[in-house]
Scaffold this motif. Structure first.
Motif, PDB file in Angstrom:
ATOM      1  N   ILE A   1      -9.657  75.847  75.516  1.00 36.40           N
ATOM      2  CA  ILE A   1      -9.605  75.391  74.120  1.00 36.40           C
ATOM      3  C   ILE A   1      -9.537  73.870  74.167  1.00 36.40           C
ATOM      4  O   ILE A   1      -8.734  73.308  74.921  1.00 36.40           O
ATOM      5  CB  ILE A   1      -8.364  75.940  73.397  1.00 36.40           C
ATOM      6  CG1 ILE A   1      -8.377  77.475  73.386  1.00 36.40           C
ATOM      7  CG2 ILE A   1      -8.283  75.409  71.969  1.00 36.40           C
ATOM      8  CD1 ILE A   1      -7.071  78.080  72.905  1.00 36.40           C
ATOM      9  N   ARG A   2     -10.380  73.227  73.392  1.00 37.63           N
ATOM     10  CA  ARG A   2     -10.326  71.762  73.310  1.00 37.63           C
ATOM     11  C   ARG A   2      -9.852  71.363  71.914  1.00 37.63           C
ATOM     12  O   ARG A   2     -10.243  71.972  70.918  1.00 37.63           O
ATOM     13  CB  ARG A   2     -11.690  71.128  73.613  1.00 37.63           C
ATOM     14  CG  ARG A   2     -12.017  71.122  75.100  1.00 37.63           C
ATOM     15  CD  ARG A   2     -13.345  70.470  75.412  1.00 37.63           C
ATOM     16  NE  ARG A   2     -13.527  70.353  76.850  1.00 37.63           N
ATOM     17  CZ  ARG A   2     -13.383  69.224  77.545  1.00 37.63           C
ATOM     18  NH1 ARG A   2     -13.060  68.106  76.922  1.00 37.63           N
ATOM     19  NH2 ARG A   2     -13.562  69.209  78.844  1.00 37.63           N
ATOM     20  N   ILE A   3      -9.016  70.340  71.880  1.00 35.40           N
ATOM     21  CA  ILE A   3      -8.498  69.809  70.619  1.00 35.40           C
ATOM     22  C   ILE A   3      -9.119  68.439  70.401  1.00 35.40           C
ATOM     23  O   ILE A   3      -9.028  67.558  71.266  1.00 35.40           O
ATOM     24  CB  ILE A   3      -6.958  69.721  70.661  1.00 35.40           C
ATOM     25  CG1 ILE A   3      -6.378  71.108  70.950  1.00 35.40           C
ATOM     26  CG2 ILE A   3      -6.410  69.180  69.346  1.00 35.40           C
ATOM     27  CD1 ILE A   3      -4.896  71.110  71.201  1.00 35.40           C
ATOM     28  N   TRP A   4      -9.764  68.290  69.248  1.00 35.00           N
ATOM     29  CA  TRP A   4     -10.484  67.064  68.913  1.00 35.00           C
ATOM     30  C   TRP A   4      -9.806  66.394  67.727  1.00 35.00           C
ATOM     31  O   TRP A   4      -9.351  67.064  66.800  1.00 35.00           O
ATOM     32  CB  TRP A   4     -11.938  67.357  68.554  1.00 35.00           C
ATOM     33  CG  TRP A   4     -12.660  68.201  69.562  1.00 35.00           C
ATOM     34  CD1 TRP A   4     -12.580  69.560  69.693  1.00 35.00           C
ATOM     35  CD2 TRP A   4     -13.573  67.764  70.573  1.00 35.00           C
ATOM     36  NE1 TRP A   4     -13.382  69.999  70.715  1.00 35.00           N
ATOM     37  CE2 TRP A   4     -14.001  68.914  71.283  1.00 35.00           C
ATOM     38  CE3 TRP A   4     -14.062  66.514  70.959  1.00 35.00           C
ATOM     39  CZ2 TRP A   4     -14.906  68.848  72.337  1.00 35.00           C
ATOM     40  CZ3 TRP A   4     -14.962  66.453  72.010  1.00 35.00           C
ATOM     41  CH2 TRP A   4     -15.367  67.593  72.693  1.00 35.00           C
ATOM     42  N   ARG A   5      -9.757  65.067  67.752  1.00 33.77           N
ATOM     43  CA  ARG A   5      -9.158  64.315  66.648  1.00 33.77           C
ATOM     44  C   ARG A   5     -10.164  63.294  66.131  1.00 33.77           C
ATOM     45  O   ARG A   5     -10.836  62.618  66.918  1.00 33.77           O
ATOM     46  CB  ARG A   5      -7.878  63.611  67.110  1.00 33.77           C
ATOM     47  CG  ARG A   5      -7.179  62.813  65.987  1.00 33.77           C
ATOM     48  CD  ARG A   5      -5.899  62.182  66.503  1.00 33.77           C
ATOM     49  NE  ARG A   5      -6.185  61.249  67.591  1.00 33.77           N
ATOM     50  CZ  ARG A   5      -5.254  60.762  68.411  1.00 33.77           C
ATOM     51  NH1 ARG A   5      -3.995  61.138  68.277  1.00 33.77           N
ATOM     52  NH2 ARG A   5      -5.580  59.922  69.373  1.00 33.77           N
ATOM     53  N   ARG A   6     -10.234  63.172  64.807  1.00 30.38           N
ATOM     54  CA  ARG A   6     -11.140  62.206  64.198  1.00 30.38           C
ATOM     55  C   ARG A   6     -10.434  60.873  64.037  1.00 30.38           C
ATOM     56  O   ARG A   6      -9.320  60.799  63.537  1.00 30.38           O
ATOM     57  CB  ARG A   6     -11.616  62.713  62.839  1.00 30.38           C
ATOM     58  CG  ARG A   6     -12.626  61.787  62.170  1.00 30.38           C
ATOM     59  CD  ARG A   6     -13.138  62.329  60.842  1.00 30.38           C
ATOM     60  NE  ARG A   6     -12.070  62.394  59.852  1.00 30.38           N
ATOM     61  CZ  ARG A   6     -11.766  63.485  59.177  1.00 30.38           C
ATOM     62  NH1 ARG A   6     -12.411  64.613  59.392  1.00 30.38           N
ATOM     63  NH2 ARG A   6     -10.793  63.482  58.278  1.00 30.38           N
ATOM     64  N   ASP A   7     -11.115  59.813  64.461  1.00 28.89           N
ATOM     65  CA  ASP A   7     -10.600  58.463  64.279  1.00 28.89           C
ATOM     66  C   ASP A   7     -10.873  58.044  62.831  1.00 28.89           C
ATOM     67  O   ASP A   7     -12.032  57.987  62.415  1.00 28.89           O
ATOM     68  CB  ASP A   7     -11.307  57.503  65.245  1.00 28.89           C
ATOM     69  CG  ASP A   7     -10.723  56.094  65.209  1.00 28.89           C
ATOM     70  OD1 ASP A   7     -10.366  55.623  64.108  1.00 28.89           O
ATOM     71  OD2 ASP A   7     -10.629  55.464  66.272  1.00 28.89           O
ATOM     72  N   PRO A   8      -9.846  57.751  62.038  1.00 28.35           N
ATOM     73  CA  PRO A   8     -10.061  57.427  60.615  1.00 28.35           C
ATOM     74  C   PRO A   8     -10.955  56.216  60.396  1.00 28.35           C
ATOM     75  O   PRO A   8     -11.661  56.138  59.392  1.00 28.35           O
ATOM     76  CB  PRO A   8      -8.642  57.161  60.089  1.00 28.35           C
ATOM     77  CG  PRO A   8      -7.730  57.806  61.076  1.00 28.35           C
ATOM     78  CD  PRO A   8      -8.418  57.717  62.402  1.00 28.35           C
TER      79      PRO A   8
ATOM     80  N   ASP B   1      -5.953  65.886  58.670  1.00 24.23           N
ATOM     81  CA  ASP B   1      -6.699  64.636  58.847  1.00 24.23           C
ATOM     82  C   ASP B   1      -7.653  64.704  60.038  1.00 24.23           C
ATOM     83  O   ASP B   1      -7.718  63.782  60.851  1.00 24.23           O
ATOM     84  CB  ASP B   1      -5.741  63.447  59.005  1.00 24.23           C
ATOM     85  CG  ASP B   1      -4.940  63.193  57.748  1.00 24.23           C
ATOM     86  OD1 ASP B   1      -5.479  63.424  56.652  1.00 24.23           O
ATOM     87  OD2 ASP B   1      -3.776  62.783  57.869  1.00 24.23           O
ATOM     88  N   GLY B   2      -8.359  65.823  60.132  1.00 24.82           N
ATOM     89  CA  GLY B   2      -9.451  65.885  61.105  1.00 24.82           C
ATOM     90  C   GLY B   2      -9.084  66.389  62.470  1.00 24.82           C
ATOM     91  O   GLY B   2      -9.623  65.877  63.468  1.00 24.82           O
ATOM     92  N   ILE B   3      -8.196  67.371  62.586  1.00 23.97           N
ATOM     93  CA  ILE B   3      -7.942  68.005  63.872  1.00 23.97           C
ATOM     94  C   ILE B   3      -8.856  69.225  63.970  1.00 23.97           C
ATOM     95  O   ILE B   3      -8.865  70.086  63.090  1.00 23.97           O
ATOM     96  CB  ILE B   3      -6.466  68.427  64.043  1.00 23.97           C
ATOM     97  CG1 ILE B   3      -5.557  67.211  63.991  1.00 23.97           C
ATOM     98  CG2 ILE B   3      -6.275  69.185  65.350  1.00 23.97           C
ATOM     99  CD1 ILE B   3      -5.746  66.238  65.140  1.00 23.97           C
ATOM    100  N   LEU B   4      -9.637  69.289  65.041  1.00 21.51           N
ATOM    101  CA  LEU B   4     -10.625  70.342  65.232  1.00 21.51           C
ATOM    102  C   LEU B   4     -10.328  71.073  66.536  1.00 21.51           C
ATOM    103  O   LEU B   4     -10.068  70.441  67.572  1.00 21.51           O
ATOM    104  CB  LEU B   4     -12.028  69.716  65.285  1.00 21.51           C
ATOM    105  CG  LEU B   4     -13.222  70.632  65.605  1.00 21.51           C
ATOM    106  CD1 LEU B   4     -13.407  71.666  64.515  1.00 21.51           C
ATOM    107  CD2 LEU B   4     -14.489  69.796  65.780  1.00 21.51           C
ATOM    108  N   LEU B   5     -10.357  72.411  66.480  1.00 19.76           N
ATOM    109  CA  LEU B   5     -10.132  73.242  67.655  1.00 19.76           C
ATOM    110  C   LEU B   5     -11.443  73.915  68.034  1.00 19.76           C
ATOM    111  O   LEU B   5     -12.200  74.350  67.166  1.00 19.76           O
ATOM    112  CB  LEU B   5      -9.079  74.316  67.372  1.00 19.76           C
ATOM    113  CG  LEU B   5      -7.743  73.846  66.779  1.00 19.76           C
ATOM    114  CD1 LEU B   5      -6.877  75.047  66.420  1.00 19.76           C
ATOM    115  CD2 LEU B   5      -7.004  72.955  67.771  1.00 19.76           C
ATOM    116  N   SER B   6     -11.710  74.018  69.325  1.00 19.46           N
ATOM    117  CA  SER B   6     -12.922  74.719  69.779  1.00 19.46           C
ATOM    118  C   SER B   6     -12.586  75.562  70.992  1.00 19.46           C
ATOM    119  O   SER B   6     -11.794  75.165  71.846  1.00 19.46           O
ATOM    120  CB  SER B   6     -14.039  73.718  70.117  1.00 19.46           C
ATOM    121  OG  SER B   6     -13.644  72.853  71.160  1.00 19.46           O
ATOM    122  N   GLY B   7     -13.183  76.738  71.066  1.00 18.26           N
ATOM    123  CA  GLY B   7     -12.985  77.637  72.191  1.00 18.26           C
ATOM    124  C   GLY B   7     -14.316  78.037  72.782  1.00 18.26           C
ATOM    125  O   GLY B   7     -15.314  78.193  72.066  1.00 18.26           O
ATOM    126  N   SER B   8     -14.341  78.230  74.094  1.00 21.27           N
ATOM    127  CA  SER B   8     -15.615  78.385  74.786  1.00 21.27           C
ATOM    128  C   SER B   8     -15.574  79.500  75.827  1.00 21.27           C
ATOM    129  O   SER B   8     -14.511  79.989  76.217  1.00 21.27           O
ATOM    130  CB  SER B   8     -15.969  77.051  75.470  1.00 21.27           C
ATOM    131  OG  SER B   8     -17.005  77.188  76.412  1.00 21.27           O
TER     132      SER B   8
END
Length: 762
Positions: free
Chosen positions: A83-90, A71-78
């Motif tokens: 590492i940042r963990i992003w969550r989408r608000d439904p 349900d919209g968990i996004l991982l990003s590495g830089s």
């Protein structure tokens, strides 16, 4: 009063990294764009560009990965080591960062997730692989660190459930060596991953690893694809059972005969997990690419597996196993034909495709190229072939200058990525969307500044000490008129098109040729030799959609008409008068001799001498007032200067006033108010915006005094005014932190300045 501000157009080029993008099952494609993450919906029929930018990282984003069915968990590495963990608000569909992981000691190169689980792995330039778990509250815990030093630095990871039993996984890791390591988690014995096999065969660095199940059976074998700089893709099979899979058990002795000097060893690597026997064996070698292979992606289609590969040879390939022979063959190849690649880095796509992605439905594929642009193909069932569609594009380095055309029809932007781009609104029926419509200048130096000289001409400055003037060609004028409703006047007097000689920097005006006409290319070492990819046919830009990336980079150049000389160092800023008759320019300087402002008149393109003197260090911004009666300059020496137009000779400006203590630190930008009375604003690294106005007591004001000061939290890097034809004026203030505010200025009310609350709408 509440003001509503919406993002009309977001243009950002993607970073060059095989792991920089991922496509969620919800239809959103996320990719790293400098230190941001851009979100795009490629299959949205309104053809909008990027939907949003997620900011938070402090350095280049290398890897982006969605966790499937989360349900919209996004991982990003830089490169910033986090590492940042992003969550989408439904409800709002907006993403927010919910956790930042800073356990790595160097850049993130890759992240792997396992389908149907809450476990993921990260690989870094610190030569470690870290395993993480994400609980139901989306809180991440570090479970294990695997040291791969000094064997290699991880560039690619893949993670897959090994059996249907919980907590049984296989992790594949590879990178700056020609081996693949398989780590297995057997929860019956231990709670960490252990090295169980080392797969050899590649002869170069391995850039991508990807697992898939062969079919929907609970006991299905697992296939692993590996893409390497040795130009080959290898497939590996992980099989459950003591017996070996048929391909490995019955290996043909001539299996490797077609590759001279190469031995396709098929050693079986055996291991146990969950009290079950497994083997890892070589399955197939995929040949066909002519250069490094950066990425592979699996897709199940009609009970068949397909593999999408992206290569530095500027092509995407779709592979399938032949139903009769089992041999993997290419069923589609997308991208560029070898003969059309171009001879130069400028107009060709040298650097190839960095990553390729399937849409969730499998009916669309996208790929990322060297220029930061996304190409897109849709599968047409009726024609049974892939049709290229409109992707998105953007600068890949710092945008150093923007300028609206004099009528506001289009926007020009220039950048340290050595390109100038023209953005305009594509109008079709009741739909409108912004796109890059032409790429007028592709250069060999970083570009620093730009301004429009009218509806069909602009001037730009770069790190090469001179300025170049460009005129719109006929092919581009027709395109803009057809798609955007712009211009259409005096087209018959324009050159047909432009190209760039193989060894040159200047765009040359050329004539378009008939579609079936042969062109003499000349010798490859000839300075004036024609790049075969830059030949413009008369039908080239007869389009009913914005130009595609290969058209943008080859056929939308503007011919160069003038060069303006005089400066001794890199051009720092320029401004064109509103009537288009004067160009003011400055260069980087550390002394009074070079910190001069040179004026050029546009009728004969001669310099107006002597140059204007006021500053002792680099001039950072030049602005003409709305009626061109004043020229304002600001610089690194913390002062501003105003020059006034000569009433008898309109080409001459004379020094009127300077303020040597305008700001306490360098001044970064300035702008004139559109009011009839002379008013301007300056902003600087001292985090302040200052409003200056001419004395009203005399009919010919000679002095400007400080009327208002605005303090911000960060250095103010950009300001500009907007006039709505009323006494009230709005001006925007942009800061180094990437935020901006809007203020309302009331000159008649003792120059009162009030912030304007606004709702930001995507």
């Amino acid at each position: 009063m509440m003001m509503e501000i919406s993002a009309e157009y977001l243009a950002a080029g993607a970073n060059r990294h095989p792991s920089v993008a991922d496509w969620d099952e919800g239809g959103i494609l996320a990719f790293g764009a400098d230190r941001n993450i851009a979100l795009w919906s490629p299959q949205n029929h309104d053809s909008r560009g990027a939907l949003a930018l997620l900011s938070g990282h402090t350095d280049t984003v290398n890897v982006v990965k969605f966790i499937p069915k989360s349900d919209g968990i996004l991982l990003s590495g830089s490169v910033d080591k986090t590492i940042r963990i992003w969550r989408r608000d439904p409800s709002s569909e907006q993403y927010s960062c919910i956790q930042t992981l800073g356990d790595h000691e160097s850049s993130l190169n890759c992240i792997a997730v396992a389908t149907g689980s809450r476990i993921f792995a990260s690989g870094s330039a610190d030569a470690t692989i870290k395993l993480w778990t994400l609980d139901d509250q989306n809180v991440t815990t570090l479970k294990q660190t695997i040291e791969v030093k000094p064997r290699f630095f991880p560039l690619a990871l893949a993670l897959s459930p090994l059996t249907d039993a919980p907590d049984s996984y296989v992790l594949a890791a590879a990178g700056t060596k020609d081996i693949i390591q398989l780590y297995v988690l057997d929860s019956q014995i231990r709670q960490d991953f252990k090295l169980q096999a080392t797969l050899s065969g590649h002869e170069g660095w391995i850039r991508c690893l990807e697992f898939t199940k062969e079919n929907d059976s609970p006991h299905s074998d697992i296939l692993l694809s590996s893409a390497s700089q040795d130009k080959y893709i290898r497939l590996w099979r992980i099989h459950q059972g003591k017996e070996l899979p048929a391909a490995a058990a019955n290996q043909d002795p001539s299996f490797g005969a077609f590759l001279p000097g190469k031995s396709l060893s098929n050693k079986a690597h055996r291991f146990k997990a969950q009290s079950l026997d497994f083997s890892a064996t070589f399955e197939a070698l995929l040949l066909g690419h002519e250069d490094w292979i950066y990425s592979t992606k699996w897709r199940a289609h009609d009970q068949k597996l397909q593999l999408l590969s992206a290569s530095a040879d500027n092509s995407l390939a779709i592979w399938e196993s032949d139903s009769m022979t089992g041999v993997w063959v290419t069923v589609a190849r997308l991208g560029e034909i070898s003969a059309e690649k171009g001879s130069t880095t400028a107009t060709g796509s040298t650097g190839g495709f960095w990553t390729g992605l399937w849409s969730p439905s499998g009916t669309t594929v996208t790929c990322l190229g060297r220029t930061g642009s996304w190409r897109l193909w849709n599968y047409d069932k009726d024609l049974q072939r892939w049709i290229q569609g409109v992707g998105i594009s953007g600068h890949t380095q710092t945008v150093t200058g923007i300028a609206w055309s004099k009528k506001g029809d289009y926007l020009l932007s220039t950048s340290s990525d050595q390109t100038t781009r023209l953005h305009a609104k594509w109008k079709r029926g009741d739909q409108e969307s912004w796109h890059e419509m032409t790429r007028p200048q592709i250069h060999g130096y970083d570009l620093n500044c730009i301004d429009s000289l009218g509806t069909s001409q602009f001037v730009s400055g770069a790190d090469e000490k001179l300025l170049r003037v460009f005129d719109e060609p006929k092919a581009v004028a027709n395109l803009l008129n057809k798609l955007c409703g712009i211009g259409g006047d005096h087209i018959e007097n324009m050159p047909d098109a432009a190209n760039m000689p193989v060894l040159g920097l200047s765009n040359k005006a050329i004539e378009a040729v008939e579609d079936d006409e042969e062109v003499q290319l000349g010798k490859s070492n000839d300075r004036e030799a024609i790049d075969p990819a830059s030949i413009v046919r008369k039908s080239t830009l007869s389009l009913d959609h914005p130009p595609l990336e290969d058209q943008l980079s080859r056929h939308t150049l503007w011919p160069e008409t003038e060069k303006l000389y005089g400066h001794g160092y890199e051009i720092s800023c320029l401004a064109a008068s509103h009537d288009g008759s004067i160009i003011a320019t400055a260069c980087k300087a550390s002394s009074i001799d070079h910190a001069v402002i040179r004026l050029f008149e546009t009728r004969t393109w001669h310099e107006i001498k002597p140059p204007l003197k006021a500053h002792s260090l680099t001039v950072t911004r030049l602005r003409f007032s709305a009626n061109d009666q004043y020229l304002l300059s600001v610089g690194r020496d913390r002062q501003w200067a105003v020059f006034k137009r000569d009433s008898t000779d309109g080409n001459n400006y004379e020094h009127l006033e300077s303020n040597h203590k305008g700001h306490s630190r360098m001044i970064l930008d300035a702008a004139w108010s559109p009011s009839d009375w002379p008013v301007f604003a300056t902003s600087g690294r001292d985090k302040q915006v200052k409003i200056w106005a001419a004395e009203r007591l005399t009919p010919n004001p000679d002095t400007f005094r400080l009327e208002a000061t605005i303090s911000e939290d960060h250095p103010v890097t950009a300001i500009d005014f907007l006039s709505l034809g009323t006494e009230t004026q709005y001006f925007a203030v942009g800061t180094e932190a990437g935020t901006f505010k809007v203020y309302v200025l009331s000159p008649s009310d003792k120059f009162s300045v009030q912030p304007v609350p606004f709702a930001h709408k995507m």
